[in-house]
Scaffold this active site. Structure first.
Site, PDB file in Angstrom:
ATOM      1  N   CYS A  33       0.834  -1.207   0.000  1.00  0.00           N
ATOM      2  CA  CYS A  33       0.000   0.000   0.000  1.00  0.00           C
ATOM      3  C   CYS A  33       0.865   1.252   0.000  1.00  0.00           C
ATOM      4  O   CYS A  33       2.071   1.198   0.271  1.00  0.00           O
ATOM      5  CB  CYS A  33      -0.935   0.011   1.201  1.00  0.00           C
ATOM      6  SG  CYS A  33      -0.072   0.142   2.793  1.00  0.00           S
ATOM      7  N   CYS A  36       2.463   1.954   3.282  1.00  0.00           N
ATOM      8  CA  CYS A  36       3.578   1.034   3.519  1.00  0.00           C
ATOM      9  C   CYS A  36       4.814   1.512   2.765  1.00  0.00           C
ATOM     10  O   CYS A  36       5.945   1.403   3.265  1.00  0.00           O
ATOM     11  CB  CYS A  36       3.211  -0.375   3.063  1.00  0.00           C
ATOM     12  SG  CYS A  36       1.758  -1.047   3.911  1.00  0.00           S
ATOM     13  N   ASP A 414       5.394  23.464 -34.482  1.00  0.00           N
ATOM     14  CA  ASP A 414       6.442  23.681 -35.460  1.00  0.00           C
ATOM     15  C   ASP A 414       5.897  23.196 -36.808  1.00  0.00           C
ATOM     16  O   ASP A 414       4.935  22.416 -36.840  1.00  0.00           O
ATOM     17  CB  ASP A 414       7.685  22.884 -35.052  1.00  0.00           C
ATOM     18  CG  ASP A 414       8.782  22.952 -36.089  1.00  0.00           C
ATOM     19  OD1 ASP A 414       9.053  24.061 -36.588  1.00  0.00           O
ATOM     20  OD2 ASP A 414       9.366  21.898 -36.405  1.00  0.00           O
TER      21      ASP A 414
END
Length: 727
Positions: A33, A36, A414
Site C-alpha cells: 500500500c 507502507c 512547429d
C-alpha cells in the site's frame, strides 16, 4: 539564448531525478500500500550508510543513494513482507497466484474460524467460551500482521490506517464485541487484497513493456550463428533476425529487406518497410524477410528500456491532485481519531449516556474513517492512465503533465517534421552565375555534409540521386548558423548556404528576388548558395503536409483548443502556403529559436497554458518554456525522450486528441474517486451517531469505497462500464 537553454534542458536533472554517485536501484515484491511505501522509505533512510532513498510505489522500485545490503533493506521492509531484488538481476519474478499468497491464505483460514464462530454463537450463544475462542482465533490468524504493525505504530505514535484498525479491533475485544472484531479483520484483509491485486495488475502491465524484448539474440561471428544473452551483445555486433522473430537489439539494417511491426514502440499496428540503412528497435516484430542488423545500443540503453524507465519515473511523479490528497490525508487521520475519541467520551461524561454504547460508536468511527480508498484514489488512476498511454505509443512523463494537458486552451506547432512529414525533397536547382546545376548542387552538398538540419538531408539525397560525390573535395571550417544556414570552406573557398536573409549584405538582382518569390508562392523553401561576394544560385526544397494534420487540428478545436498556432523558421510565403490548407488561428514565420521562445512566452500571457509540439531538436527552447512540451519521437528519439514532457513515439499527430481525452477522463476519474471515498465515509459517519451502523458494516462501507475506486481506475479502465466512460 537558444544554445544555453538547450544545454540546460539536456544537462539539468529532471523532476528530482537522483544523479548522485553510488546509486542503486531495486525492484520490490510484496509492497502492499501507499502508506507502507512511505514507511518503508523512511526505514531505509534511517539506515546509517544510506544518504537518501526514494520508493516509487507505482512501479514498485527503490532507489538508494549510499550503501545497504539486501538483508538490511529487507529488514526495513519486514513489516510488510517486502522482498528486494537488484534491478540488474534478470531472474524471473513469478507472481504467486492470488489464492496462493500467504496473506490471502491466512484470510481464508481466518474466514473459516469466523464461520465456525458464527455457528458456535448460534448454537451456544455469542458470549460462550467456544464462540469467543473461535472469534479470537479468527482475529489472531487474519490480523496478526495488521495488529503487529498497528501496535508498533502506537508505540512510536505513528498514525495510519493500520493504527486505526488495530485500535478498533482491540477496543471491540475489550468491550466484548469479539464477533465484530473478527468480521472487521476479515473484511479489512479482503480490502487490502483487492488494493494489492489492483496495483500488481497495473505494475505488470508496465513490466510487460520490457518483457516484449527477447532475452536472447542470434549473433553472427565468422559466418556462424551463436545464440547469446542480450546483455553480452556489444555495440557493433551483427545480429540475425529471421522472419517471425522479434528484434532483440536496437540497430541499423545492413542487409536484407522486410516489414517490421513497431506497435510496441510507436503504437502503430501497420508494418513499416525496412531496408539497408534503416533503424530498427528491440521488441519489434520482423514479418517476412531475414534481416542482418548492426547493433547500435546495448540492451539497457535500447529505446524500449528507456521507455520503461521513463514510464516508471512518470508513475513516481505526484500529480497536483495527488499532492493535495496526500496533504489532506496527513491531517485527516488524526482528525478522525479525535472525532472518535470525542464521540466515545463526550456523551457518557456530559449527557450520562452508556459508556459501552458510545465507545462502540467511537470504534466504528475509527473503522469507517480508515483512509484506504482516499489514499489510493489518485495514484491508481495516474498509474493506469500512464500505462495505457505507453501502450498506445505515447509517453507521458508524470501525473502533473497528464493533468495539465487536459486543461490546455492553446497549442503551438512547429511546421517542418511536425505538421509536415519532415522529409523535404529538392524540387529545383537554379544557378544564376557561371556554374551549372551539378556544380551548384555539389557545392551545397559539400557544405551540408556535416549538417544535421532536415533540409541538409534533402540536398545530400538529391546529390546522391545525381551521382555527385563530395569525397574528393577538401571541406574545412564548417559552422552552423542557428536559424539562418551553414558555411564551410570547400577547396579553399568559403561558401554559404541558407535563407535569403543570410545574403542580405549583398545586392541581389531583381531577377533573383522575382525567382525567390515565385518559388515561395509555390510552397517551396528557397536556399541561396554563394561565396563571400556573390550568390551562385538557389535550391528549392519542398515538404509535404501530414495527411492527418487538418483532421487533427479540427479535432483539437472540438475539444476546446481554441488557439492553434504555427511557429516556424521558414519564410512567410511558404508558411502561409502550407497554412492555407489547415484550420490554424495564427501563423508566425521566419522565427529564430529564441524568437519561438519569445512567442511561447507571449502566448502564455495571453492564454495562461500552452503546449508546444515540435521535433525535439531545434525546438528545444520552445519545448522547455511551454507548459507542456510535446515531441515527435521518431525524428530524433533520444533527444525527444530527454527534452519533452510528452513524446509521440510514432510521430502520429492523431494521438494529440487521444492524450487530451485521456487526461480529461483521468481527471474526472480522480474527482469521482475522491468523491466516492469522501461521500461514503460522510454517509457512514452520519449513520454511526444514531447507532444505525455496526462495526462490521463500517468496514464493509470502507471496503466498498475502496472497491469502487479500484474498479473505476483500473480493473475495468477503458470499458463502457467504467464510470469515466471510454476514451
Amino acid at each position: 539564448m537558444s544554445n544555453s537553454l538547450w544545454h540546460w534542458r539536456l544537462s539539468t536533472p529532471k523532476r528530482g531525478k537522483k544523479t548522485m554517485e553510488n546509486k542503486h536501484v531495486y525492484r520490490l515484491q510484496g509492497l502492499s500500500c501507499a502508506n507502507c511505501a512511505a514507511r518503508f522509505e523512511k526505514n531505509v533512510k534511517s539506515i546509517a550508510t544510506v544518504k537518501d532513498a526514494e520508493v516509487n510505489f507505482g512501479a514498485a522500485k527503490l532507489t538508494v543513494i549510499g550503501e545497504a545490503s539486501i538483508a538490511e533493506l529487507e529488514k526495513a521492509g519486514a513489516f510488510d513482507g517486502i522482498t528486494v531484488i537488484p534491478e540488474t538481476e534478470r531472474k524471473e519474478q513469478k507472481a504467486a497466484p492470488f489464492w496462493k499468497k500467504k496473506t490471502n491464505v491466512l484470510a481464508a483460514v481466518s474466514a473459516l474460524f469466523l464461520l465456525s464462530g458464527f455457528v458456535a454463537a448460534h448454537a451456544v450463544g455469542e458470549t460462550s467460551l467456544a464462540a469467543i475462542l473461535l472469534f479470537a482465533t479468527s482475529i489472531l490468524v487474519g490480523g496478526y500482521h495488521l495488529l503487529k504493525t498497528g501496535i508498533n505504530n502506537l508505540v512510536r505514535l505513528q498514525f495510519d490506517m493500520k493504527t486505526l484498525m488495530t485500535i478498533a479491533i482491540i477496543g471491540a475485544a475489550c468491550i466484548g464485541e469479539w464477533k465484530e472484531g473478527a468480521v472487521v479483520v476479515f473484511l479489512f484483509a479482503i480490502s487490502e487484497a483487492l488494493e494489492r491485486y489492483s496495483m500488481d495488475t497495473a505494475r505488470r502491465s508496465i513490466q510487460r513493456l520490457m518483457d516484449i524484448a527477447p532475452k536472447k539474440a542470434l549473433v553472427l561471428r565468422d559466418g556462424k550463428e551463436y545464440e547469446v544473452d542480450v546483455k553480452e551483445v556489444m555495440v557493433g555486433d551483427t545480429i540475425l533476425v529471421k522472419p517471425g522473430q522479434k528484434i532483440a537489439m536496437d540497430g541499423v539494417v545492413i542487409r536484407g529487406e522486410s516489414s517490421v511491426n513497431e506497435a510496441a514502440i510507436t503504437g502503430e499496428a501497420l508494418p513499416v518497410a525496412k531496408t539497408s540503412g534503416d533503424e530498427v528497435y528491440a521488441g519489434t516484430l520482423n514479418a517476412e524477410g531475414a534481416l542482418e542488423v548492426r547493433v547500435t545500443k546495448r540492451a539497457e540503453d535500447s529505446t524500449i528500456a528507456k521507455i520503461l524507465h521513463l514510464v516508471e519515473e512518470a508513475q513516481a511523479e505526484r500529480a497536483p491532485t495527488q499532492q493535495f490528497v496526500d496533504r489532506f490525508a496527513r491531517y485527516y487521520t488524526p482528525a478522525i481519531m479525535l472525532i472518535a475519541l470525542l464521540v466515545a467520551i463526550v456523551p457518557p461524561l456530559w449527557f450520562d449516556e452508556q459508556w459501552l454504547t458510545w465507545i462502540y460508536r467511537g470504534l466504528t468511527i475509527l473503522v469507517v474513517g480508515c483512509p484506504c480508498a482516499l489514499v489510493i484514489s489518485t495514484p491508481v488512476a495516474i498509474v493506469t492512465a500512464i500505462g495505457q498511454a505507453a501502450r498506445q505509443g505515447v509517453l507521458i512523463k508524470g501525473g502533473a503533465y497528464l493533468e495539465e494537458v487536459g486543461k490546455l486552451k492553446a497549442m503551438a506547432f512547429d511546421k517542418t517534421g511536425t505538421l509536415t512529414t519532415g522529409t523535404p525533397e529538392v524540387t529545383g536547382v537554379y544557378p544564376v552565375s557561371h556554374i551549372n546545376e551539378k556544380q551548384l548542387l555539389q557545392i551545397a552538398a559539400a557544405i551540408e555534409k556535416q549538417s544535421e538540419h532536415p533540409l541538409a538531408s534533402a540536398v545530400l539525397s538529391k546529390a546522391e540521386q545525381w551521382q555527385l560525390s563530395v569525397d574528393g573535395m577538401e571541406i574545412r571550417e564548417f559552422r552552423a548558423m542557428a536559424g539562418k544556414g551553414a558555411a564551410a570552406r570547400v577547396n579553399g573557398t568559403m561558401y554559404y548556404i541558407g535563407k535569403p536573409s543570410l545574403f542580405s549584405h549583398l545586392s541581389l538582382s531583381e531577377t533573383i528576388h522575382t525567382k525567390i518569390e515565385t518559388l515561395q508562392k509555390q510552397g517551396n523553401t528557397v536556399m541561396l548558395v554563394g561565396d563571400e561576394t556573390s550568390v551562385l544560385g538557389m535550391i528549392a526544397v519542398s515538404d509535404q503536409l501530414r495527411p492527418s494534420a487538418g483532421k487533427v487540428l479540427q479535432a483539437l478545436k472540438k475539444l476546446g483548443i481554441s488557439q492553434t498556432v504555427m511557429l516556424t523558421g521558414d519564410n512567410a510565403t511558404t508558411a502561409h502556403t502550407f497554412a492555407a490548407d489547415l484550420p490554424l488561428a495564427d501563423v508566425r514565420a521566419e522565427l529564430l529559436p529564441e524568437e519561438k521562445l519569445t512567442a511561447i512566452h507571449g502566448l502564455q500571457k495571453q492564454f495562461d497554458r500552452i503546449a508546444m509540439v515540435g521535433d525535439g531538436v531545434n525546438d528545444a527552447p520552445a519545448l522547455a518554456a511551454a507548459n507542456i512540451g510535446i515531441a515527435m519521437g521518431n525524428t530524433g528519439t533520444d533527444v525527444a525522450l530527454e527534452t519533452a514532457d510528452i513524446v509521440l513515439m510514432g510521430d502520429d499527430l492523431e494521438k494529440l486528441p487521444y492524450v487530451i481525452r485521456l487526461s480529461r477522463k483521468t481527471l474526472r476519474m480522480i474527482q469521482q474517486n475522491v468523491a466516492i471515498a469522501l461521500s461514503l465515509k460522510l454517509l457512514a459517519l452520519l449513520l454511526i451517531i444514531p447507532g444505525w451502523l455496526a462495526l462490521w458494516m463500517a468496514i464493509f462501507a470502507d471496503m466498498g469505497a475502496t472497491l469502487l475506486v479500484l474498479l473505476n481506475s483500473n480493473l475495468i479502465f477503458g470499458t463502457p462500464f467504467s464510470f469515466g466512460g471510454t476514451i
